[in-house]
Design an enzyme around this catalytic site. Structure first.
Site, PDB file in Angstrom:
ATOM      1  N   ASP A  65      23.303  18.353  -4.518  1.00  0.00           N
ATOM      2  CA  ASP A  65      23.946  19.634  -3.594  1.00  0.00           C
ATOM      3  C   ASP A  65      24.538  20.636  -4.645  1.00  0.00           C
ATOM      4  OD1 ASP A  65      26.237  21.151  -2.546  1.00  0.00           O
ATOM      5  OD2 ASP A  65      26.488  19.513  -1.009  1.00  0.00           O
ATOM      6  N   GLU A  97      22.964  24.221   8.814  1.00  0.00           N
ATOM      7  CA  GLU A  97      22.207  25.010   9.582  1.00  0.00           C
ATOM      8  C   GLU A  97      20.686  24.970   8.693  1.00  0.00           C
ATOM      9  OE1 GLU A  97      25.349  25.967   8.838  1.00  0.00           O
ATOM     10  OE2 GLU A  97      25.798  26.626  10.898  1.00  0.00           O
ATOM     11  N   LYS A  99      19.539  21.912   7.592  1.00  0.00           N
ATOM     12  CA  LYS A  99      19.299  20.380   7.387  1.00  0.00           C
ATOM     13  C   LYS A  99      18.096  20.343   8.198  1.00  0.00           C
ATOM     14  CE  LYS A  99      21.243  16.026   8.729  1.00  0.00           C
ATOM     15  NZ  LYS A  99      22.305  15.308   9.425  1.00  0.00           N
ATOM     16  N   GLY A 129      27.073  14.544   3.381  1.00  0.00           N
ATOM     17  CA  GLY A 129      26.519  13.799   4.278  1.00  0.00           C
ATOM     18  C   GLY A 129      25.148  14.639   4.407  1.00  0.00           C
ATOM     19  N   THR A 153      29.755  12.337  -2.183  1.00  0.00           N
ATOM     20  CA  THR A 153      30.823  13.596  -2.886  1.00  0.00           C
ATOM     21  C   THR A 153      31.825  14.120  -1.837  1.00  0.00           C
ATOM     22  OG1 THR A 153      29.348  15.485  -2.860  1.00  0.00           O
ATOM     23  CG2 THR A 153      29.054  14.091  -4.701  1.00  0.00           C
ATOM     24  N   LYS A 166      20.969   5.028   8.332  1.00  0.00           N
ATOM     25  CA  LYS A 166      20.232   6.066   9.146  1.00  0.00           C
ATOM     26  C   LYS A 166      20.147   7.505   8.313  1.00  0.00           C
ATOM     27  CE  LYS A 166      22.832   6.272  12.952  1.00  0.00           C
ATOM     28  NZ  LYS A 166      23.236   6.486  14.291  1.00  0.00           N
ATOM     29  N   PHE A 193      35.440  12.432  -6.508  1.00  0.00           N
ATOM     30  CA  PHE A 193      34.611  13.632  -6.301  1.00  0.00           C
ATOM     31  C   PHE A 193      35.570  14.203  -5.123  1.00  0.00           C
ATOM     32  CE2 PHE A 193      30.684  11.226  -7.174  1.00  0.00           C
ATOM     33  CZ  PHE A 193      30.156  12.253  -8.185  1.00  0.00           C
ATOM     34  N   GLU A 208      36.502  11.008  11.184  1.00  0.00           N
ATOM     35  CA  GLU A 208      35.958   9.672  11.335  1.00  0.00           C
ATOM     36  C   GLU A 208      36.885   8.520  11.085  1.00  0.00           C
ATOM     37  OE1 GLU A 208      32.915   9.199  12.504  1.00  0.00           O
ATOM     38  OE2 GLU A 208      31.851  11.107  12.255  1.00  0.00           O
ATOM     39  N   HIS A 274      31.747   9.727  19.690  1.00  0.00           N
ATOM     40  CA  HIS A 274      30.441  10.499  19.563  1.00  0.00           C
ATOM     41  C   HIS A 274      29.977  10.256  21.106  1.00  0.00           C
ATOM     42  CE1 HIS A 274      31.539   9.459  15.603  1.00  0.00           C
ATOM     43  NE2 HIS A 274      30.353  10.315  14.964  1.00  0.00           N
TER      44      HIS A 274
HETATM   45  N1  LIG Z   1      23.467   8.998   8.365  1.00  0.00           N
HETATM   46  C1  LIG Z   1      24.581   8.699   8.576  1.00  0.00           C
HETATM   47  O1  LIG Z   1      25.029   7.686   9.233  1.00  0.00           O
HETATM   48  C2  LIG Z   1      25.494   9.732   8.702  1.00  0.00           C
HETATM   49  C3  LIG Z   1      27.074   9.433   9.200  1.00  0.00           C
HETATM   50  C4  LIG Z   1      28.026  10.600   9.183  1.00  0.00           C
HETATM   51  C5  LIG Z   1      27.565  11.959   9.104  1.00  0.00           C
HETATM   52  N2  LIG Z   1      26.365  12.112   8.893  1.00  0.00           N
HETATM   53  C6  LIG Z   1      25.969  13.817   8.709  1.00  0.00           C
HETATM   54  O2  LIG Z   1      26.530  14.086   7.439  1.00  0.00           O
HETATM   55  C7  LIG Z   1      26.459  15.486   7.739  1.00  0.00           C
HETATM   56  C8  LIG Z   1      27.911  15.960   7.421  1.00  0.00           C
HETATM   57  O3  LIG Z   1      28.505  15.639   6.150  1.00  0.00           O
HETATM   58  P1  LIG Z   1      29.395  16.465   5.396  1.00  0.00           P
HETATM   59  O4  LIG Z   1      30.637  16.676   6.253  1.00  0.00           O
HETATM   60  O5  LIG Z   1      29.679  15.639   4.097  1.00  0.00           O
HETATM   61  O6  LIG Z   1      29.073  17.814   5.077  1.00  0.00           O
HETATM   62  P2  LIG Z   1      28.181  18.567   4.065  1.00  0.00           P
HETATM   63  O7  LIG Z   1      26.959  17.785   3.486  1.00  0.00           O
HETATM   64  O8  LIG Z   1      27.799  20.008   4.769  1.00  0.00           O
HETATM   65  O9  LIG Z   1      29.295  19.037   3.065  1.00  0.00           O
HETATM   66  C9  LIG Z   1      30.113  19.984   3.108  1.00  0.00           C
HETATM   67  C10 LIG Z   1      30.560  21.045   2.294  1.00  0.00           C
HETATM   68  O10 LIG Z   1      31.073  20.266   1.263  1.00  0.00           O
HETATM   69  C11 LIG Z   1      30.615  20.432  -0.148  1.00  0.00           C
HETATM   70  N3  LIG Z   1      30.737  19.392  -0.983  1.00  0.00           N
HETATM   71  C12 LIG Z   1      30.314  18.401  -0.906  1.00  0.00           C
HETATM   72  N4  LIG Z   1      30.951  17.372  -2.168  1.00  0.00           N
HETATM   73  C13 LIG Z   1      32.008  18.164  -2.505  1.00  0.00           C
HETATM   74  C14 LIG Z   1      32.908  18.173  -3.635  1.00  0.00           C
HETATM   75  N5  LIG Z   1      32.942  16.844  -4.268  1.00  0.00           N
HETATM   76  N6  LIG Z   1      33.716  19.124  -4.126  1.00  0.00           N
HETATM   77  C15 LIG Z   1      33.625  20.146  -3.235  1.00  0.00           C
HETATM   78  N7  LIG Z   1      32.553  20.445  -2.333  1.00  0.00           N
HETATM   79  C16 LIG Z   1      31.810  19.552  -1.889  1.00  0.00           C
HETATM   80  C17 LIG Z   1      29.289  20.686   0.214  1.00  0.00           C
HETATM   81  O11 LIG Z   1      28.459  21.510  -0.638  1.00  0.00           O
HETATM   82  C18 LIG Z   1      29.386  21.572   1.429  1.00  0.00           C
HETATM   83  O12 LIG Z   1      29.294  22.675   1.364  1.00  0.00           O
HETATM   84  C19 LIG Z   1      26.196  15.739   9.057  1.00  0.00           C
HETATM   85  O13 LIG Z   1      24.921  16.453   9.129  1.00  0.00           O
HETATM   86  C20 LIG Z   1      25.987  14.408   9.752  1.00  0.00           C
HETATM   87  O14 LIG Z   1      24.997  14.447  10.734  1.00  0.00           O
HETATM   88  C21 LIG Z   1      25.278  11.192   8.426  1.00  0.00           C
END
Ligand SMILES: NC(=O)c1ccc[n+]([C@@H]2O[C@H](COP(=O)([O-])OP(=O)(O)OC[C@H]3O[C@@H](n4cnc5c(N)ncnc54)[C@H](O)[C@@H]3O)[C@@H](O)[C@H]2O)c1
Length: 390
Positions: A65, A97, A99, A129, A153, A166, A193, A208, A274
């Site tokens: 990322d 947006e 993804k 995620g 992270t 998944k 992180f 969650e 959900h």
């Molecule tokens: N596959 C699965 O089982 C599963 C489960 C839950 C969520 N998800 C998916 O995960 C996504 C949501 O994940 P998210 O909430 O991590 O969002 P994300 O990945 O968009 O991260 C959110 C923001 O945090 C920043 N970021 C990440 N790590 C950081 C760090 N250590 N320090 C500072 N900034 C950091 C990213 O750059 C981003 O701007 C959704 O798309 C959801 O569908 C998947």
């Protein structure tokens, strides 16, 4: 004519039946590790060199990322240089947006140009995620599936996206509409992180935790009730409560996922929170984050549970207090609109093969499924959502 077994084997079998019919029967074993570790980029940490394999992996394709690269890229490069690992790094700007399939193709192109070997060079995904889902999706398609390693992270990624198998991209105007089941080799969870994650993102991830606690773990709920403010304030960097909270959440998730990896059973208690949130979240984008929508769904579902005598008033008040201490929203106008909430449930029922299969708490920390929530119940709970503190 009798069936004739041509080739029985432990992992597959071939049978001939009648004159010109064959049946192939194969099973695939899935095995992956999830580990809580400290200091992933410390020079003496072996985890990222091994990548879950017996032999060191001295050539690695990495997808990180872009924001995480800004914060940790230097440390990461020093780590790999110290160990003499040849790396090809793709630093990718990601968001909900973007993804999509285009982003997955960018990753596939990176794998192609890095020339990764098909089996022995797992792709390393480092990010939130969104990034983990994208890399898992691309790794599952590239050469019909190559191994990959998850390094979450962000908060939600640490105890949710990194834990299961998944993968997905958003498509057809729906969240995660295209996806696959593709297990990582290993998921390496390093909570340090979280020290740079923005407060709202932390709260979002805690949505969650709340879900899992209310539906599955009285112990986790108890810890969250007592320590959520501290966890937010210290960004999960204390050495006692944070590891226990993360460990309980990860183990709770795995207990639910492991016996049902491919979701053959659609009664899933981890779907709590959900049921109404997916459509609300999609309509509210980018106003509501995923975990915020999940938390509102948790509260709404608790109100449905209370109306059925499954929760006491006192329990709902405890949930409200925990949400406040996590700095999660208690209200959103969409959770006060019965018509929209009914539409959301109808959409979710399609995903659950035509039945509600609505997980509701049966007391804090236990789950039961119901299939008879009607328009009146939704209307009454929606009215209560307008008085969030009640
Ligand atoms: N596959 C699965 O089982 C599963 C489960 C839950 C969520 N998800 C998916 O995960 C996504 C949501 O994940 P998210 O909430 O991590 O969002 P994300 O990945 O968009 O991260 C959110 C923001 O945090 C920043 N970021 C990440 N790590 C950081 C760090 N250590 N320090 C500072 N900034 C950091 C990213 O750059 C981003 O701007 C959704 O798309 C959801 O569908 C998947």
């Amino acid at each position: 004519m009798n069936d004739r077994v041509i080739w029985p084997a432990s992992m597959g079998a071939l049978t001939r039946f009648e004159a010109h019919g064959w049946r192939v029967h194969a099973t695939q074993e899935v095995s992956y590790e999830v580990r809580q570790i400290d200091g992933i980029f410390s020079l003496d940490s072996p985890e990222l060199i091994a990548c879950g394999r017996a032999q060191p992996c001295l050539r690695q394709a990495i997808v990180i990322d872009a924001r995480v690269d800004q914060l940790y890229g230097e440390e990461m490069r020093a780590y790999y240089a110290h160990h003499g690992v040849e790396v090809s790094i793709l630093s990718l700007s990601v968001s909900e947006e973007t993804k999509d399939l285009d982003a997955a193709m960018t990753i596939a192109r990176h794998l192609e140009s890095a020339g990764v070997l098909r089996r022995s060079e797992p792709v390393v995904a480092i990010g939130g995620g969104v990034l983990l889902d994208l890399v898992g999706f691309a790794a599952g398609l590239y050469r019909r599936g190559i191994p990959y390693v998850k390094v979450p992270t962000n908060a939600m990624a640490l105890w949710d996206a990194a834990v299961g198998i998944k993968t997905a991209v958003n498509a057809l105007d729906r969240r995660n509409r295209l996806g696959s089941y593709h297990a990582p080799t290993v998921a390496l969870l390093d909570r340090s992180f979280l020290s740079t994650v923005e407060s709202r993102e932390l709260s979002n991830g805690m949505g969650e935790l709340l879900k899992l606690a209310v539906i599955k773990s009285p112990r986790l709920f108890d810890l969250l009730e007592r320590h959520s403010e501290m966890l937010l304030l210290t960004r999960f960097q204390d050495g006692i409560v944070a590891p226990e909270v993360i460990g309980l959440a990860v183990e709770g998730m795995l207990e639910e996922l492991a016996p049902n990896l491919w979701e053959l059973t659609l009664d899933r208690c981890v779907d709590f929170g959900h049921s109404f949130a997916p459509l609300v979240e999609m309509k509210a984008l980018p106003e509501l984050l995923h975990g915020e929508a999940v938390a509102l769904d948790v509260l709404f579902s608790c109100r449905l549970a209370r109306a059925r005598g499954l929760l006491a008033d006192q329990d709902v008040r405890r949930v409200v207090r925990v949400m406040k201490s996590m700095q999660l929203p208690l209200r959103h106008r969409f959770f006060e609109q019965p018509g929209l909430l009914q539409e959301a449930l109808a959409d979710t029922m399609r995903h659950r093969d035509g039945r509600q299969r609505l997980p509701l708490p049966d007391g804090i920390g236990a789950c039961r499924f119901v299939n008879d929530v009607d328009a009146d119940a939704i209307r009454i709970a929606a009215e209560e959502m307008a008085h969030a503190d009640a």
